[in-house]
Motif scaffolding. Structure first.
Motif, PDB file in Angstrom:
ATOM      1  N   ALA A 215      28.598  -6.183  46.215  1.00 50.28           N
ATOM      2  CA  ALA A 215      27.348  -5.581  46.658  1.00 50.28           C
ATOM      3  C   ALA A 215      26.146  -6.257  46.000  1.00 50.28           C
ATOM      4  O   ALA A 215      25.120  -6.463  46.640  1.00 50.28           O
ATOM      5  N   ASN A 219      23.348  -8.044  48.348  1.00 50.49           N
ATOM      6  CA  ASN A 219      21.946  -7.646  48.252  1.00 50.49           C
ATOM      7  C   ASN A 219      21.057  -8.836  47.924  1.00 50.49           C
ATOM      8  O   ASN A 219      19.947  -8.955  48.444  1.00 50.49           O
ATOM      9  N   GLU A 222      20.340 -10.850  50.929  1.00 45.47           N
ATOM     10  CA  GLU A 222      19.358 -10.195  51.797  1.00 45.47           C
ATOM     11  C   GLU A 222      17.940 -10.318  51.228  1.00 45.47           C
ATOM     12  O   GLU A 222      16.991 -10.566  51.963  1.00 45.47           O
ATOM     13  N   HIS A 237      35.792 -13.134  56.449  1.00 48.24           N
ATOM     14  CA  HIS A 237      36.822 -12.457  57.234  1.00 48.24           C
ATOM     15  C   HIS A 237      36.702 -10.943  57.105  1.00 48.24           C
ATOM     16  O   HIS A 237      37.365 -10.220  57.816  1.00 48.24           O
ATOM     17  N   LEU A 239      35.069  -7.885  58.083  1.00 48.51           N
ATOM     18  CA  LEU A 239      34.162  -7.536  59.179  1.00 48.51           C
ATOM     19  C   LEU A 239      33.088  -6.549  58.781  1.00 48.51           C
ATOM     20  O   LEU A 239      31.986  -6.575  59.325  1.00 48.51           O
ATOM     21  N   LEU A 240      33.392  -5.666  57.831  1.00 49.63           N
ATOM     22  CA  LEU A 240      32.381  -4.693  57.422  1.00 49.63           C
ATOM     23  C   LEU A 240      31.233  -5.386  56.691  1.00 49.63           C
ATOM     24  O   LEU A 240      30.070  -5.075  56.905  1.00 49.63           O
ATOM     25  N   VAL A 241      31.579  -6.355  55.828  1.00 53.65           N
ATOM     26  CA  VAL A 241      30.550  -7.119  55.118  1.00 53.65           C
ATOM     27  C   VAL A 241      29.716  -7.906  56.121  1.00 53.65           C
ATOM     28  O   VAL A 241      28.478  -7.908  56.063  1.00 53.65           O
ATOM     29  N   HIS A 243      29.242  -7.320  59.307  1.00 48.09           N
ATOM     30  CA  HIS A 243      28.421  -6.412  60.106  1.00 48.09           C
ATOM     31  C   HIS A 243      27.186  -5.985  59.309  1.00 48.09           C
ATOM     32  O   HIS A 243      26.090  -5.878  59.838  1.00 48.09           O
ATOM     33  N   HIS A 244      27.382  -5.774  58.017  1.00 48.22           N
ATOM     34  CA  HIS A 244      26.277  -5.296  57.197  1.00 48.22           C
ATOM     35  C   HIS A 244      25.171  -6.332  57.086  1.00 48.22           C
ATOM     36  O   HIS A 244      23.995  -6.014  57.164  1.00 48.22           O
ATOM     37  N   ASP A 264      25.254  -4.802  65.928  1.00 51.02           N
ATOM     38  CA  ASP A 264      25.559  -3.413  66.275  1.00 51.02           C
ATOM     39  C   ASP A 264      26.200  -3.316  67.651  1.00 51.02           C
ATOM     40  O   ASP A 264      27.137  -2.548  67.855  1.00 51.02           O
TER      41      ASP A 264
END
Lengths: 346, 333
Positions: A215, A219, A222, A237, A239-241, A243-244, A264
């Motif tokens: 995290a 961050n 970003e 690989h 997918l949640l990371v 997507h974020h 999204d």
């Protein structure tokens, strides 16, 4: 509203590696005919299983590999063009003998462009030279591109970069092995930022890190994007990371692009059967959702890229496969809202 | 007494240390848990939290420098720490078996898959070579390996990662153990293959009724698989409870931080909240709560005293001083 200019454009990119099989050399099609574009300040996520060619795409973009065919345009300048021409429908233009009509070939000198496109590697342990101090690691790109006029200026720039990525300036004289995984990844990011790039290829930058450290690094990516207006190609690989962090996501399978859409949109309305099963396979860290969702378990393994199925590469594991899928390969087509899918049945 | 019999495995006050050149490293500091027959226990934590060492202690397969210094490991009421090596060898495989993270390094590359499976069967039973071969084929069929007759003649390098992990599972289940320890069984695999393996493990558990200890760092895997979850940090259990309790009502600052720091469906457009600092160095453990140096809400008492486990709900315990904050404050006043 005028369409914003693309920072990076890739069209019909192919990357084959010769593999010997007995006496013959056969091409391993790591990346086969991929097209996409990235806008300034945008993050494109690239997902897929191991061996699908996502890392190869990233490396080929930076010309760490010599592309087999295709065209790469960065900021209006053509970096590479093998000369093949395509008509409006994406069909290769050929002469009467079936040979492609070749246009102008371009193979630009990369050194000036390396200042604008950089890479952060997956493994923070092997991507830093153990015999160099942090100051030298971050300073190396400055040396290569001669970005300072005095020793003092070089040092100031290095300390500024270390501060940007949250490293303590006192650590400049230390060696890479004295740092933890998360800190090493920060050194790698500082090195990439040293030349003030516009575009960074992030090749699985958080997969080697612990959950609580991931995290921190996400961050930072970003924040840097907001501050410096960077564009990322974010390969991962998880997918949640992806997507974020991503604005748009591209899904690859066996060297082919299967689907590309807004992050999204892709998660809420996946269209390609492969994307569907990929998303359903992600273990969701939420017991309620996990109980409700049904995994679409794919049968079997990914076929070897040396024995690529005819037509659609996914048809051997696809439950919707029809005869047409084995005859011709579906092209990426627009289904509205910038949602592109390569599938005959969807 | 019936309460006792339900637990197939009971670990009490386990302390495991490694004696290195730099001093004693206390990898596990006082871990307690019970495992019921046919249930799944999840142990989750970062690298260095002691989750794997806990699992290895139960199997008694610690590295040479490692030793259980205190505590009991009761298998059906008997303390396995009192057993000799011969008895332990029988215990491993027949009663408890383990699958590891990387299926390539845990299979021997110089022997065929069939040879390695038959070896396991013949070590633990009086089966002949032919019977052992039949058993190997039966097990491979059970875990969904296609053409098992052909596969047993192949070497591990000829199989894909998912196939190898299936072979490992088949091998570990050959002698029908009561407990299967899975140490990060899917970390090295792709998501689609991971889904296959997790599905397979759940199916096999229904068919064979073994208990599973799932050791992982992936909160997603834990959420869908486990009846009870232990969250470990710095060699201690910080929180334990059902999946719902841990995910929806976390009561330890570390668990809360962990859940805030991972991308989830409901926080996609928000910023992640990372846990500050770096994981602790086991050579120099803090005096009080192990998580205290990274904890944003640490109290004075956290620095000096280790918290006990407090009941925060039904089947839900957390060792964090925050849960008895009022009590401490009133005492101080």
């Amino acid at each position: 509203m005028a369409e914003e200019k693309n920072l990076l454009e890739v069209s019909h990119l192919k990357q084959y590696f010769p593999v010997s099989q007995g006496f013959h050399k056969v091409p391993l099609k790591a990346v086969d005919d991929i097209s996409f574009a990235i806008k300034p300040g945008e993050t494109l996520g690239l997902v897929g299983e191991s061996g699908c060619g996502k890392t190869t795409v990233g490396r080929t973009l930076l010309r760490l590999y010599e592309p087999t065919a295709g065209k790469i345009t960065f900021d209006g300048n053509v970096l590479f063009d093998s000369g093949e021409q395509y008509d409006a429908n994406g069909e290769l233009i050929v002469d009467e003998k079936g040979r492609p009509v070749l246009g102008k070939k371009v193979n630009a000198d990369m050194l000036p462009y390396r200042k604008q496109m950089q890479m952060v590697f997956q493994d923070p342990y092997s991507s830093l030279n153990p015999r160099m101090t942090v100051e030298d690691i971050i300073g190396e790109p400055l040396d290569t591109h001669k970005l300072y006029s005095s020793k003092g200026e070089r040092r100031d720039r290095i300390l500024e970069l270390m501060e940007t990525v949250g490293l303590n300036a006192e650590h400049a004289m230390r060696y890479a092995h004295e740092f933890s995984g998360g800190q090493r990844q920060r050194i790698g990011i500082a090195r990439a930022l040293a030349v003030n790039p516009k575009f960074i290829v992030c090749d699985e930058p958080v997969s080697a890190l612990d959950v609580s450290i991931q995290a921190q690094v996400i961050n930072m990516f970003e924040e840097l994007q907001e501050k410096l207006g960077l564009a990322y190609l974010f390969i991962a690989h998880d997918l949640l990371v992806v997507h974020h962090i991503s604005d748009r996501i591209a899904v690859m399978y066996l060297g082919h692009m299967m689907e590309i859409a807004d992050a999204d949109e892709l998660n809420d309305h996946p269209m390609h059967p492969y994307t569907l099963s990929l998303l359903s396979a992600v273990p969701i860290p939420d017991p309620e959702t996990a109980r409700r969702s049904k995994r679409i378990v794919l049968e079997g393994d990914v076929p070897s890229p040396l024995k690529m199925p005819s037509g659609c590469p996914f048809r051997t594991r696809c439950r919707y496969a029809t005869e047409q899928c084995s005859i011709a390969r579906p092209q990426l087509t627009d289904r509205g809202n910038g949602h592109f899918v390569a599938c005959w049945n969807r | 007494m019936s309460e006792e019999n339900k637990n197939i495995l009971s670990v009490q006050n386990l302390h495991t240390s490694f004696f290195t050149d730099n001093g004693e490293v206390c990898a596990v500091n006082g871990v307690n848990f019970n495992l019921e027959k046919g249930k799944t226990l999840g142990i989750v934590g970062e690298s260095g939290s002691g989750k794997s060492v806990t699992a290895y202690s139960v199997m008694q397969i610690l590295a040479e420098t490692g030793k259980v210094t205190e505590g009991k490991i009761l298998y059906n009421g008997q303390n396995i720490l009192d057993w000799n090596e011969k008895k332990l060898q029988k215990f491993r495989g027949e009663n408890v078996s383990i699958i590891f993270q990387d299926p390539m390094t845990s299979l021997n590359p110089t022997f065929t898959v069939g040879y390695q499976m038959m070896e396991a069967v013949r070590l633990h039973t009086n089966k002949t070579k032919e019977e052992a071969r039949a058993r190997a084929i039966e097990m491979l069929t059970l875990v969904g390996v296609n053409e098992p007759e052909a596969r047993i003649k192949q070497y591990p390098y000829e199989l894909s990662g998912g196939m190898r992990q299936r072979v490992m599972i088949a091998m570990s289940l050959c002698c029908e153990p009561d407990i299967l320890i899975a140490d990060e069984p899917t970390t090295a695999l792709d998501v689609t293959i991971q889904a296959q393996i997790l599905e397979l493990m759940q199916d096999l558990q229904k068919k064979l009724g073994m208990a599973i200890i799932m050791v992982t760092h992936d909160l997603g895997v834990i959420a869908s698989m486990c009846d009870e979850i232990l969250v470990m940090y710095g060699g201690r259990i910080c929180e334990r409870g059902t999946a719902d309790e841990i995910f929806y009502n976390p009561c330890h600052e570390y668990t809360k931080g962990l859940l805030r720091s991972i991308p989830r469906v409901d926080n996609m457009n928000e910023k992640l909240v990372p846990i500050g600092g770096t994981p602790i160095n086991m050579l120099n453990m803090p005096e009080g709560c192990a998580f205290c140096p990274r904890c944003a809400n640490a109290l004075k008492i956290c620095l000096t005293e280790k918290p006990d486990e407090y009941q925060v709900g039904e089947d839900h315990l957390a060792s964090c001083w925050m849960n008895v904050k009022e009590l401490i404050e009133s005492e101080e006043a």
